[in-house]
Design an enzyme around this catalytic site. Sequence first.
Site, short mmCIF file in Angstrom:
data_model
loop_
_atom_site.label_atom_id
_atom_site.label_comp_id
_atom_site.label_asym_id
_atom_site.label_seq_id
_atom_site.Cartn_x
_atom_site.Cartn_y
_atom_site.Cartn_z
N GLU A 277 9.88 -36.16 16.38
CA GLU A 277 9.05 -37.33 16.68
C GLU A 277 7.82 -36.92 17.51
O GLU A 277 6.71 -37.39 17.25
CB GLU A 277 9.88 -38.37 17.45
CG GLU A 277 9.52 -39.79 17.10
CD GLU A 277 10.62 -40.75 17.52
OE1 GLU A 277 11.08 -41.53 16.68
OE2 GLU A 277 11.04 -40.73 18.70
N GLU A 280 5.43 -35.32 15.22
CA GLU A 280 4.75 -36.35 14.42
C GLU A 280 3.67 -37.05 15.25
O GLU A 280 2.56 -37.30 14.76
CB GLU A 280 5.78 -37.36 13.89
CG GLU A 280 5.19 -38.38 12.96
CD GLU A 280 6.20 -39.42 12.47
OE1 GLU A 280 7.42 -39.27 12.73
OE2 GLU A 280 5.77 -40.38 11.82
N CYS A 297 14.52 -45.26 15.61
CA CYS A 297 15.96 -44.96 15.73
C CYS A 297 16.85 -46.19 15.71
O CYS A 297 18.06 -46.05 15.61
CB CYS A 297 16.29 -44.13 16.96
SG CYS A 297 15.03 -43.92 18.12
N SER A 317 7.50 -44.35 12.84
CA SER A 317 7.78 -42.91 12.68
C SER A 317 8.63 -42.72 11.43
O SER A 317 9.51 -43.53 11.13
CB SER A 317 8.55 -42.41 13.91
OG SER A 317 9.19 -41.19 13.60
N LYS A 356 23.94 -49.98 12.04
CA LYS A 356 24.12 -48.62 11.47
C LYS A 356 24.99 -48.68 10.22
O LYS A 356 24.91 -47.81 9.36
CB LYS A 356 24.77 -47.68 12.49
CG LYS A 356 24.02 -47.52 13.78
CD LYS A 356 22.92 -46.49 13.73
CE LYS A 356 22.31 -46.25 15.09
NZ LYS A 356 20.97 -45.67 15.04
N GLU A 359 22.55 -49.49 7.68
CA GLU A 359 21.65 -48.34 7.49
C GLU A 359 22.31 -47.25 6.65
O GLU A 359 21.66 -46.65 5.78
CB GLU A 359 21.28 -47.78 8.87
CG GLU A 359 20.29 -46.63 8.83
CD GLU A 359 20.13 -45.97 10.19
OE1 GLU A 359 21.14 -45.88 10.94
OE2 GLU A 359 19.02 -45.53 10.51
N GLU A 364 17.94 -44.48 0.32
CA GLU A 364 17.02 -43.39 0.64
C GLU A 364 17.55 -42.47 1.73
O GLU A 364 16.98 -41.43 2.02
CB GLU A 364 15.64 -43.94 1.04
CG GLU A 364 15.60 -44.84 2.25
CD GLU A 364 15.90 -46.31 1.92
OE1 GLU A 364 16.58 -46.58 0.91
OE2 GLU A 364 15.48 -47.17 2.70
N CYS A 501 20.98 -49.42 23.34
CA CYS A 501 22.27 -49.21 22.67
C CYS A 501 23.47 -49.49 23.59
O CYS A 501 24.55 -49.80 23.10
CB CYS A 501 22.37 -47.78 22.17
SG CYS A 501 21.01 -47.35 21.08
#
Length: 571
Positions: A277, A280, A297, A317, A356, A359, A364, A501
Site C-alpha cells: 500500500e 502504491e 482492507c 487502493s 469477510k 468477501e 475476483e 476491527c
Amino acid sequence: MNITLNGQTCWAKPGETVLNVARREGVNIPTLCHMSNFSPTGSCRICTVEVENGNSLVPSCAYPVYENMVVRTNSPRVRRARKTIIELLVANHPQDCLFCVRSGNCELQKLTQEYGVRTHRYQGERRRARIDIASPAIERDPEKCILCGRCVRICHESQQVGAIDFVHRGFKSSVAPALERSLNTVPCIDCGQCVVNCPVGALTEKSHQKQVWEAINNTDMLVVAQVAPAIRVALGEEFGTDDGAVVTGKTVSALRRIGFDRVFDTNFSADLTIIEEATELMHRLEKGGPTPMLTSCSPGWVKYLEHYYPDLLNNLSSCKSPHEMQGALLKTYYAKKIGVDPSQIYVVSVMPCTAKKYEAQRPELGGEYPDVDAVITTRELARMIRAAGIDFHKLPNQGFDDPLGESTGAGAIFGAAGGVMEAAIRTAHYYLTGGTDMKSLTFSPMRGLEGVKQAEVTIGEQTLRVAAVSGLTNVKALLDDIRAGISPFHFIEVMACPGGCVNGGGQPQPATPEKLLKRTESIYQIDRESPRRNSHRNESVQQLYTEFLGEPGSHCAHELLHTHYVERDEF
Ligand code: FES
C-alpha cells in the site's frame, strides 16, 4: 441537582436520563432497546422505573431527571411491570432456545431467568415469518426479533446504509429490508453491526463451522488457519477472561487442538499490505493521483463504496485485504515451498468480521482456487473450541507456524481504527527518507475512538495530509469532498465498523464501549511489546520478496496481492 434514588440522595446533571444517573450510582436497570451514544427510542419499556411525584412508571433510558425527583428502580410495582413485559415478549417468540445460537448469551433469556418467568402466562397467535438465509454473511430470523430496533439504528445512524427498517404496523410489525426482500438483494454491506448489536438470535452470522469441521476431518486436505489481529484481544471474553485480555498463544494452541494442520498469523500479511500500500501511495503521489488513496482492507467499506460512490473506485487502493493476500500466498508460495498441490490446501480465516464471509466468495479474489475457503468469526471459533471439549484456560501458549507467522507491531495495530494509517506512516517515512525509521513510532493523532481523525505529517520534503475514519456515517462528508475535487487529503483509512476491527460484526456479544476500549488498549500493548514495530522490518516479508515476489508492486505482487472493484447495481 439532587434526586432521590432508591432512598439515597444523589446528584444529577440537568438533561441527564434516570438510567445514566442510576448506572453512575451502581444501580442496575435492565435495558433492551437502549444503546449508549444513540438517541433513545423508549420502545421496549423494560427499563421502567417508578417516579413518585407523578406516581407513574416511566422508561428510565428516555426520561430526564428533575430537581428533587424521587425514583424507585426495584419496587414490587416495577418488578411486576418488567416481568409482564418479558412475558409478553416471550409469548410472541419461538422459544426454541435449545437450538438457538444465542442460547446462554441471549439478553431476553437472561431476563426471563432474572425475573423468574417460568411459565407461559400469555398464549395466543404468534408472529410467523420466513428465515432469510440468502446473504453470504448474515442470517435473519424475524420470528426471534423483539423489535428493539437496535439493528435499525446502527444500520441507519452509524453506517448510513439503511438496509433494514421497521415494516408493517401493530401485530404485523417486523424488521426487514424494503419490500421484505432478502438481505442479499438490497445494498447491505455485510458489516454485521446489526448482528453484534442484536440482543437475541434474530440476526446471526452465516455459519461456516460445518464445512470447516468437514475439511478438518478430510485427511487429504491440509487445513490451515490464519488469525486476524483483533481476534487475540477478544476471544478470551467468550471464556470469561478480563475484557481485552491478550490470548494470542492460547488461540494458536486451541486451533491446533481443534485439528488445524498449520496456524498462521494474518498480522504477517498486514505487514505485507503496508509494503504494497505504501508503494502504491508513493506511485500515486509521483504520478499525480488519483488521490486521496483510500484503504481497502475493510470489505464492508469496499462494498459501501461500490454501491454508493462507484465514481470513486479509482481512489481505492488495489491491495487485497490482508487475509486474502495471506490466502493467495498459502496457495502459491507456501504450497510450492512445502510441495503440496494447492487444491489440497483449505484456508480458514478467523476474523472479527462478517463481511469477510461475503468477501471470500468474490470471484475476483482467487485464481484457479479461491484465496480463502471459509471464514469463521471470533464467536464461531469459541463455539468450535467448546464443541471440541477444550478447556480454554488450561491451554498452553504456543507460537504461530512459519514463515507466514512472523509479524511486527505495525501489523498488530491493524485491529484498531487508525492503525493501518499509523503503520503506513511508519513505512512511508522509511521510504521517503531513503531508509530511516521514525524516531518515535507512536503516531498519536491516529489513536483514539473518534470517528474521524486527521493529521498532517512532514516526512523529508513531503507533507502528507491523512485521515482515519471508522463508522461509515463519518465517511460521507469526506467522500463528498473528493467528489467535489476539494479534498485536502493524500491518504484516508476507512473502517466500516465504529472503532475498527476490535468492534467488528463477528466479535463477542454484547458489544459495549468499555469492551471496545479495553480491546483497543490491548492492541497497542501488543505493538509496544513487539520486538519489531515497522512492517518493512518483518524478515519473513523481506524473504518473501527475495524468494518469490521480487520488488514491492512487482508484476507477481500485482497478480497475487491486488484486485479490482466493480460498480454494484446487482447485490
Ligand atoms: Fe428503555 Fe427500552 S431500554 S425503553
